[in-house]
Design an enzyme around this catalytic site. Structure first.
Site, short mmCIF file in Angstrom:
data_model
loop_
_atom_site.label_atom_id
_atom_site.label_comp_id
_atom_site.label_asym_id
_atom_site.label_seq_id
_atom_site.Cartn_x
_atom_site.Cartn_y
_atom_site.Cartn_z
CE LYS A 33 -3.45 2.28 2.98
NZ LYS A 33 -2.56 3.36 3.48
CE LYS A 64 6.62 9.27 -3.59
NZ LYS A 64 6.14 7.90 -3.90
CG ASP A 151 -2.48 -0.30 -3.71
OD1 ASP A 151 -2.30 0.76 -4.32
OD2 ASP A 151 -3.55 -0.60 -3.16
#
Length: 292
Positions: A33, A64, A151
């Site tokens: 997650k 990122k 996820d």
């Protein structure tokens, strides 16, 4: 019986079969997650493998591009940014243009990705593996760790599963994390029909207890390989931009965390066991977890 098409009924990103990682390296994909601590886990696991004498390559697969900064002490240039500078002529690149040495010799690559809403970040993972193959960088590597975005298990972000031997899922002892983990387990099961990837196990993170994880494990046949509690030293290591292996030796909390990472790394080398499990229906998870 003919095998079904991978991702049948949905839009999938397929990799060139010639770009598969066919080496003796142990290839691990880390999922979980969003915000659960995958990058922290991946970086410290890479450091642990390096302390066991292994040659390690960590590949950050999130646009990122912050997977490896605790290893390199900086935000390194991404593959997509470097390719853009040479108009995507990868033959013009040198290894040092996109791969950077981090803590204890761990080699680091950040795939990067397109600006939000403009393309598939998973495509870049395929380009990264292509670069590794072209530059023969996998031939001298013992362990490859893919640190994957959140996820997201659809399309291109499932691409690391096409290269990995094992997938490790990072989860907390709560409903949302386990619900997301079940989706990842379903994706691994689907990929395992046509690829070598298998589920290796669970890493319990930021959780004092594991009662809900244990419920899920018992129901589906999973196992927890490592358990990291909510330890402030881990938070501080991120702020210091380093792995836990570089923190103050006298802190007993740090030593306990290090030992757990070393045990996990050693177990993946010596005793990794593929798990064949059946993911639950959403309603079944809803009914399974929680208190009376």
């Amino acid at each position: 019986m003919k095998k079904g098409e991978d991702g049948e009924g949905s839009l999938q990103v397929h990799q060139d079969p010639s770009m598969n990682i066919e080496t003796g390296a142990l290839v691990i994909a880390v999922y979980g997650k969003g915000g659960i601590g995958k990058s922290t886990t991946s970086s410290n696991l890479s450091a642990a493998f390096s302390h066991l004498g292994k040659r390690v390559l960590q590949i950050g697969c999130d646009p990122k591009h912050d997977s490896t900064f605790t290893l390199t002490k900086r935000m390194v240039p991404t593959v997509i940014d470097i390719l853009e500078t040479v108009d995507f002529h990868s033959e013009e690149l040198q290894t040092e243009d996109f791969m950077f040495e981090g803590y204890n010799g761990v080699m680091c690559i950040e795939s990067g990705g397109p600006p939000a809403g403009t393309g598939c970040g998973g495509y870049v993972t395929g380009q990264t593996v292509k670069l590794l193959k072209e530059h023969h960088l996998l031939e001298d590597t013992d362990v490859v760790i893919f640190d994957v975005l959140g996820d997201v298990v659809c399309g291109g972000f499932a691409a690391p599963l096409q290269h990995a031997h094992y997938c490790l899922v990072v989860t907390a002892n709560d409903f949302d994390s386990i619900f997301a983990m079940n989706r990842i387990v379903a994706a691994i099961r689907s990929k395992a029909k046509n690829y070598k990837v298998r589920l290796g196990g669970i890493i319990a993170n930021r959780s004092e207890g594991t009662d809900q994880i244990d419920k899920y494990n018992e129901r589906v046949g999973l196992k927890t390989l490592a358990h990291f509690k909510t330890v402030d030293a881990i938070r501080r290591s991120r702020l210091k931009k380093c792995t836990v292996f570089e923190m103050e030796d006298s802190d007993p909390e740090i030593q306990e965390v290090r030992d757990e990472y070393l045990k996990l790394a050693k177990g993946m080398i010596e005793d990794a066991t593929p798990l064949e499990i059946e993911p639950l229906k959403d309603r079944d998870i809803f009914d399974l977890l929680g208190f009376e």
